[in-house]
Design a protein around this motif. Structure first.
Motif, PDB file in Angstrom:
ATOM      1  N   GLU A  50       0.867  -1.190   0.087  1.00  0.00           N
ATOM      2  CA  GLU A  50      -0.008   0.024  -0.122  1.00  0.00           C
ATOM      3  C   GLU A  50       0.838   1.337   0.099  1.00  0.00           C
ATOM      4  OE1 GLU A  50      -1.333   1.044   4.314  1.00  0.00           O
ATOM      5  OE2 GLU A  50      -2.160  -1.066   3.864  1.00  0.00           O
ATOM      6  N   LEU A  51       0.313   2.530  -0.472  1.00  0.00           N
ATOM      7  CA  LEU A  51       0.984   3.651  -0.678  1.00  0.00           C
ATOM      8  C   LEU A  51      -0.037   4.599  -0.015  1.00  0.00           C
ATOM      9  CD1 LEU A  51       3.531   5.185  -1.518  1.00  0.00           C
ATOM     10  CD2 LEU A  51       2.538   5.296  -3.662  1.00  0.00           C
ATOM     11  N   PRO A  52       0.153   5.292   1.060  1.00  0.00           N
ATOM     12  CA  PRO A  52      -0.854   6.041   1.489  1.00  0.00           C
ATOM     13  C   PRO A  52      -1.296   7.298   0.389  1.00  0.00           C
ATOM     14  CG  PRO A  52       0.752   5.888   3.091  1.00  0.00           C
ATOM     15  CD  PRO A  52       1.371   5.573   1.966  1.00  0.00           C
ATOM     16  N   ALA A  53      -2.561   7.842   0.378  1.00  0.00           N
ATOM     17  CA  ALA A  53      -2.995   8.910  -0.517  1.00  0.00           C
ATOM     18  C   ALA A  53      -2.103   9.975  -0.675  1.00  0.00           C
ATOM     19  CB  ALA A  53      -4.323   9.391  -0.174  1.00  0.00           C
ATOM     20  N   ASN A  54      -1.750  10.568  -1.513  1.00  0.00           N
ATOM     21  CA  ASN A  54      -0.749  11.903  -1.589  1.00  0.00           C
ATOM     22  C   ASN A  54       0.529  11.508  -1.149  1.00  0.00           C
ATOM     23  OD1 ASN A  54      -2.695  13.436  -2.436  1.00  0.00           O
ATOM     24  ND2 ASN A  54      -3.824  13.926  -0.900  1.00  0.00           N
ATOM     25  N   ARG A  55       1.008  10.453  -1.459  1.00  0.00           N
ATOM     26  CA  ARG A  55       2.407   9.906  -0.810  1.00  0.00           C
ATOM     27  C   ARG A  55       3.047   9.415  -2.467  1.00  0.00           C
ATOM     28  NH1 ARG A  55       3.539   8.715   4.410  1.00  0.00           N
ATOM     29  NH2 ARG A  55       5.286   7.947   3.821  1.00  0.00           N
ATOM     30  N   GLY A  56       4.193   9.335  -2.274  1.00  0.00           N
ATOM     31  CA  GLY A  56       5.000   8.654  -3.604  1.00  0.00           C
ATOM     32  C   GLY A  56       6.498   8.705  -3.172  1.00  0.00           C
ATOM     33  N   MET A  57       7.086   8.199  -4.363  1.00  0.00           N
ATOM     34  CA  MET A  57       8.677   8.305  -4.422  1.00  0.00           C
ATOM     35  C   MET A  57       9.334   8.937  -5.600  1.00  0.00           C
ATOM     36  SD  MET A  57      11.067   4.941  -3.872  1.00  0.00           S
ATOM     37  CE  MET A  57      11.100   4.790  -2.354  1.00  0.00           C
ATOM     38  N   LEU A  58      10.236  10.054  -5.189  1.00  0.00           N
ATOM     39  CA  LEU A  58      11.004  10.543  -6.285  1.00  0.00           C
ATOM     40  C   LEU A  58      12.385  10.224  -6.417  1.00  0.00           C
ATOM     41  CD1 LEU A  58      10.963  12.996  -7.977  1.00  0.00           C
ATOM     42  CD2 LEU A  58      12.312  14.260  -6.304  1.00  0.00           C
ATOM     43  N   PHE A  59      12.517   9.630  -7.677  1.00  0.00           N
ATOM     44  CA  PHE A  59      13.934   8.907  -8.003  1.00  0.00           C
ATOM     45  C   PHE A  59      14.599  10.110  -8.721  1.00  0.00           C
ATOM     46  CE2 PHE A  59      10.643   5.588  -8.110  1.00  0.00           C
ATOM     47  CZ  PHE A  59      11.435   4.523  -7.622  1.00  0.00           C
ATOM     48  N   ARG A  60      15.912  10.210  -8.139  1.00  0.00           N
ATOM     49  CA  ARG A  60      16.886  11.212  -8.873  1.00  0.00           C
ATOM     50  C   ARG A  60      18.015  10.327  -9.698  1.00  0.00           C
ATOM     51  NH1 ARG A  60      21.456  13.497  -9.704  1.00  0.00           N
ATOM     52  NH2 ARG A  60      21.425  15.936 -10.158  1.00  0.00           N
ATOM     53  N   PHE A  61      17.988  10.534 -11.013  1.00  0.00           N
ATOM     54  CA  PHE A  61      18.805   9.740 -11.737  1.00  0.00           C
ATOM     55  C   PHE A  61      20.206  10.361 -11.899  1.00  0.00           C
ATOM     56  CE2 PHE A  61      14.687   8.468 -13.449  1.00  0.00           C
ATOM     57  CZ  PHE A  61      14.692   7.176 -13.035  1.00  0.00           C
ATOM     58  N   ASP A  62      21.383   9.777 -11.999  1.00  0.00           N
ATOM     59  CA  ASP A  62      22.640  10.166 -11.959  1.00  0.00           C
ATOM     60  C   ASP A  62      22.864  11.083 -13.326  1.00  0.00           C
ATOM     61  OD1 ASP A  62      23.414   9.379  -9.390  1.00  0.00           O
ATOM     62  OD2 ASP A  62      24.280   7.329 -10.499  1.00  0.00           O
ATOM     63  N   ASP A  63      22.090  10.675 -14.333  1.00  0.00           N
ATOM     64  CA  ASP A  63      22.564  11.062 -15.697  1.00  0.00           C
ATOM     65  C   ASP A  63      21.331  11.704 -16.140  1.00  0.00           C
ATOM     66  OD1 ASP A  63      21.752   8.934 -16.018  1.00  0.00           O
ATOM     67  OD2 ASP A  63      23.295   8.455 -17.608  1.00  0.00           O
ATOM     68  N   PRO A 108      14.443  12.622 -22.681  1.00  0.00           N
ATOM     69  CA  PRO A 108      15.268  12.715 -21.437  1.00  0.00           C
ATOM     70  C   PRO A 108      14.688  13.118 -20.262  1.00  0.00           C
ATOM     71  CG  PRO A 108      16.082  13.754 -23.270  1.00  0.00           C
ATOM     72  CD  PRO A 108      14.958  13.848 -23.535  1.00  0.00           C
ATOM     73  N   ALA A 109      15.078  12.434 -19.201  1.00  0.00           N
ATOM     74  CA  ALA A 109      14.637  12.811 -17.771  1.00  0.00           C
ATOM     75  C   ALA A 109      15.963  12.758 -16.654  1.00  0.00           C
ATOM     76  CB  ALA A 109      13.671  11.882 -17.281  1.00  0.00           C
ATOM     77  N   ARG A 110      15.769  13.509 -15.760  1.00  0.00           N
ATOM     78  CA  ARG A 110      16.608  13.529 -14.393  1.00  0.00           C
ATOM     79  C   ARG A 110      15.774  12.854 -13.582  1.00  0.00           C
ATOM     80  NH1 ARG A 110      21.772  13.658 -13.854  1.00  0.00           N
ATOM     81  NH2 ARG A 110      21.703  15.862 -15.025  1.00  0.00           N
ATOM     82  N   TYR A 111      14.419  12.854 -13.355  1.00  0.00           N
ATOM     83  CA  TYR A 111      13.888  12.334 -12.254  1.00  0.00           C
ATOM     84  C   TYR A 111      12.437  11.430 -12.837  1.00  0.00           C
ATOM     85  CZ  TYR A 111      15.921  16.378  -9.840  1.00  0.00           C
ATOM     86  OH  TYR A 111      16.853  17.314  -9.309  1.00  0.00           O
ATOM     87  N   ALA A 112      11.964  10.756 -11.724  1.00  0.00           N
ATOM     88  CA  ALA A 112      11.008   9.994 -11.794  1.00  0.00           C
ATOM     89  C   ALA A 112      10.057   9.987 -10.600  1.00  0.00           C
ATOM     90  CB  ALA A 112      11.044   8.679 -12.435  1.00  0.00           C
ATOM     91  N   LEU A 113       8.798  10.408 -10.768  1.00  0.00           N
ATOM     92  CA  LEU A 113       7.927  10.529  -9.684  1.00  0.00           C
ATOM     93  C   LEU A 113       6.935   9.560  -9.924  1.00  0.00           C
ATOM     94  CD1 LEU A 113       6.991  11.803  -7.233  1.00  0.00           C
ATOM     95  CD2 LEU A 113       5.731  13.310  -8.429  1.00  0.00           C
ATOM     96  N   GLU A 114       6.774   8.461  -8.831  1.00  0.00           N
ATOM     97  CA  GLU A 114       5.681   7.344  -8.550  1.00  0.00           C
ATOM     98  C   GLU A 114       4.932   7.758  -7.683  1.00  0.00           C
ATOM     99  OE1 GLU A 114       8.500   3.322 -10.157  1.00  0.00           O
ATOM    100  OE2 GLU A 114       8.027   3.704  -8.253  1.00  0.00           O
ATOM    101  N   VAL A 115       3.697   7.574  -8.211  1.00  0.00           N
ATOM    102  CA  VAL A 115       2.448   7.838  -7.152  1.00  0.00           C
ATOM    103  C   VAL A 115       1.369   6.638  -7.363  1.00  0.00           C
ATOM    104  CG1 VAL A 115       2.669  10.038  -6.936  1.00  0.00           C
ATOM    105  CG2 VAL A 115       1.383   9.214  -8.597  1.00  0.00           C
ATOM    106  N   ASN A 116       0.196   6.477  -6.700  1.00  0.00           N
ATOM    107  CA  ASN A 116      -0.439   5.531  -6.745  1.00  0.00           C
ATOM    108  C   ASN A 116      -1.398   5.750  -8.085  1.00  0.00           C
ATOM    109  OD1 ASN A 116      -0.965   3.837  -4.331  1.00  0.00           O
ATOM    110  ND2 ASN A 116      -1.425   6.071  -3.478  1.00  0.00           N
ATOM    111  N   ARG A 117      -1.603   4.873  -9.049  1.00  0.00           N
ATOM    112  CA  ARG A 117      -2.269   4.883 -10.232  1.00  0.00           C
ATOM    113  C   ARG A 117      -3.595   5.611 -10.239  1.00  0.00           C
ATOM    114  NH1 ARG A 117      -3.528  -0.161 -13.201  1.00  0.00           N
ATOM    115  NH2 ARG A 117      -1.589  -0.351 -13.167  1.00  0.00           N
ATOM    116  N   GLY A 118      -3.391   6.685 -11.207  1.00  0.00           N
ATOM    117  CA  GLY A 118      -4.312   7.614 -11.465  1.00  0.00           C
ATOM    118  C   GLY A 118      -4.409   9.001 -10.653  1.00  0.00           C
ATOM    119  N   TRP A 119      -3.289   9.090  -9.817  1.00  0.00           N
ATOM    120  CA  TRP A 119      -3.247  10.387  -9.021  1.00  0.00           C
ATOM    121  C   TRP A 119      -3.094  11.433  -9.928  1.00  0.00           C
ATOM    122  CZ3 TRP A 119       0.214  14.250  -7.930  1.00  0.00           C
ATOM    123  CH2 TRP A 119      -0.138  14.909  -6.878  1.00  0.00           C
TER     124      TRP A 119
END
Length: 137
Positions: A50-63, A108-119
């Motif tokens: 589970e992932l609470p509402a209005n929560r997520g994970m931000l990934f920072r890529f090196d390149d 090209p991207a520096r970040y990815a932000l994962e959240v609950n589907r549909g957010w």
């Protein structure tokens, strides 16, 4: 070996709690864990049920390049936004739970932000929106 020393040696591998980032995208607010190291990015949201509402994970890529995500060992249905170096959304994708399919950003991207589907859709966030609150910006 004393138990205290053994615990100190194991602490880095126990997955210490991360502080949460306060992010804003337009009028929407969310809190996100921040995955910066390769190990944190590889682990991501794996095995979470589970992932609470209005929560997520931000990934920072090196390149700054096209990056890819997959859902191996991740039972949650998620949506992901790929962000450029300024935190602007360059692509949005939905991810299937436990899928080994590799999904890559169109730009090209520096970040990815994962959240609950549909957010993102619920918040009316699309390509071009800018994420505020990313460290160093």
């Amino acid at each position: 070996m004393p138990v205290f020393l053994l615990l100190l040696m194991l602490l880095p591998s126990l997955g210490q709690a991360q502080s949460l980032l306060a992010l804003r995208i337009g009028a929407a607010e969310l809190q996100a864990e921040y995955a910066v190291t390769a190990r944190e990015r590889e682990r991501g949201l794996m095995e979470r049920t589970e992932l609470p509402a209005n929560r997520g994970m931000l990934f920072r890529f090196d390149d700054f390049r096209r990056h890819c995500l997959w859902m191996k060992d991740t039972p949650l249905p998620l949506s992901a936004a790929f962000l450029d170096e300024a935190g602007r959304v360059v692509d949005l994708i939905d991810l299937e739970p436990l899928s080994k399919a590799i999904r890559c950003s169109r730009e090209p991207a520096r970040y990815a932000l994962e959240v609950n589907r549909g957010w993102f859709a619920e918040q009316r966030i699309g390509v071009g929106a800018r994420v505020q609150g990313i460290p160093g910006q």
